[in-house]
Design an enzyme around this catalytic site. Structure first.
Site, PDB file in Angstrom:
ATOM      1  N   LYS A 190       0.824  -1.221   0.000  1.00 24.47           N
ATOM      2  CA  LYS A 190       0.000   0.000   0.000  1.00 24.47           C
ATOM      3  C   LYS A 190       0.854   1.265   0.000  1.00 24.47           C
ATOM      4  CE  LYS A 190       0.791   1.068   4.441  1.00 24.47           C
ATOM      5  NZ  LYS A 190       1.308   2.343   4.980  1.00 24.47           N
ATOM      6  N   ASP A 243      -5.606  -0.559   5.462  1.00 21.12           N
ATOM      7  CA  ASP A 243      -4.403   0.275   5.432  1.00 21.12           C
ATOM      8  C   ASP A 243      -4.259   0.990   4.099  1.00 21.12           C
ATOM      9  OD1 ASP A 243      -2.339   1.274   6.914  1.00 21.12           O
ATOM     10  OD2 ASP A 243      -0.968  -0.374   6.571  1.00 21.12           O
ATOM     11  N   ARG A 254       2.918  10.084   5.019  1.00 22.14           N
ATOM     12  CA  ARG A 254       4.142  10.589   4.393  1.00 22.14           C
ATOM     13  C   ARG A 254       4.240  10.134   2.945  1.00 22.14           C
ATOM     14  NH1 ARG A 254       9.051   9.964   8.836  1.00 22.14           N
ATOM     15  NH2 ARG A 254       8.142  11.294  10.459  1.00 22.14           N
ATOM     16  N   ASN A 255       3.734   8.920   2.665  1.00 14.75           N
ATOM     17  CA  ASN A 255       3.754   8.434   1.287  1.00 14.75           C
ATOM     18  C   ASN A 255       2.865   9.287   0.400  1.00 14.75           C
ATOM     19  OD1 ASN A 255       5.390   5.829   1.416  1.00 14.75           O
ATOM     20  ND2 ASN A 255       3.913   5.488   3.050  1.00 14.75           N
TER      21      ASN A 255
END
Length: 330
Positions: A190, A243, A254-255
């Site tokens: 993910k 998730d 953060r991704n």
């Protein structure tokens, strides 16, 4: 129970507070003196949480040797250094411990899942088992006690139940699971899809686009996970779809944020030039790209994110190329 949390960042602090709230004897280790002193003196960790007062009974230390008293060790450090930290703490351990992994990625040196990397780094005499505490959870919400559900995943059912009992309370609900492969691959994969989600948002695409990405990203996650030995039903749960949704839609991620900046600039160079945070999806994409090729699994979204990050492809072109792929049934 004596709990030693390694990592005084956002997630380590939030998990340590849960254990303190639950009445356990908790010590959080960090290597930044300012952070540890702030936790001890002001009961805050302002680098990560603005206007949040931590439980006053949470105590920090700069001395990692104090892990020797722990019954349960919570590892809250980036995946890239997890194995290294495991090696570092072992000389101080005087008994077998349950090691709680919270990293969602791969060991960059070996491409191993985190539980595999931890077991490889540990002496059997000092490790009861690895339990991965993973699922849709942002530290910024957990630390203010917002309702959250995650999963304690382990090959050792009793240790998974122990972790479930240590962490569960009226705002943090923990389920147990035994599909280590599926769960760990779900929360790792993910990260790459969340980068793509952020890129699309940065390019100006909206809800329709995001919904399509999450759905097709889930399909890629399942194909890869099942081919690797995971159970398909796992990807419908907290460590799969759960998730994936939270990381692809939240500005806490953060991704997602790194992807957003890349999409806005229409180049990954903005990340390489300016980022100073740990963004697990960057390394994860590199590992996933190799593993899926070895397994001959079709993952077009991961292919495009890899090309954006490592082959200087423009995100805008990747979005167009995904839409122009050969038409087929879902």
């Amino acid at each position: 129970m004596k709990v030693f949390v390694i990592g005084s960042g956002s997630w380590g602090s939030a998990l340590a507070q849960i254990c303190v709230d639950n009445g356990h004897d908790v010590l959080i280790y960090g290597n930044n003196a300012d952070e540890i002193n702030e936790i001890n003196d002001s009961h805050t960790n302002s680098k990560y949480f603005e206007n949040v007062i931590l439980n006053e009974h949470l105590k920090g230390t700069l001395d990692i040797s104090k892990v020797s008293d722990a019954d349960l060790v919570v590892m809250s450090v980036p995946s890239a250094v997890t194995a290294q930290v495991c090696t570092q703490i072992q000389p101080y351990l005087t008994k077998k411990v349950i090691l709680v992994n919270t990293s969602k990625g791969f060991d960059p040196a070996t491409g191993k899942r985190m539980s595999e990397a931890i077991r490889a780094a540990f002496d059997k005499e000092k490790l009861s088992s690895v339990v991965s505490l993973i699922g849709p959870s942002h530290a910024e919400e957990v630390v203010i006690r917002m309702l959250t559900s995650v999963c304690a995943v382990s090959l050792n059912e009793e240790d998974a139940k122990t972790v479930q009992n240590v962490f569960s309370n009226n705002y943090f609900r923990v389920y147990t699971g035994s599909d280590e492969i599926g769960s760990e691959l779900g929360v790792a994969t993910k990260n790459s899809i969340a980068l793509a989600s952020g890129m699309l948002a940065g390019l100006g695409y909206g809800d329709n686009t995001r919904a399509a990405l999450i759905t097709r990203g889930l399909a890629e996650m399942i194909r890869f996970g099942v081919a690797s030995g995971g159970q398909e039903k796992t990807f419908m749960g907290l460590t799969g779809m759960g998730d994936l949704i939270v990381t692809c839609t939240s500005t806490h991620s953060r991704n997602f944020e790194a992807g957003y900046q890349i999409g806005k600039a229409d180049t990954s160079q903005v990340y390489w030039d300016n980022n100073h945070k740990t963004v697990e999806g960057i390394r994860t994409t590199q590992v996933l790209y190799k593993l899926k090729k070895d397994l001959h699994v079709e993952m077009p979204i991961v292919d495009e994110i890899y090309q954006v990050l490592y082959e200087n492809k423009k995100p805008s072109q990747s979005a167009k190329d995904l839409m122009l792929r050969e038409l087929k049934a879902e």
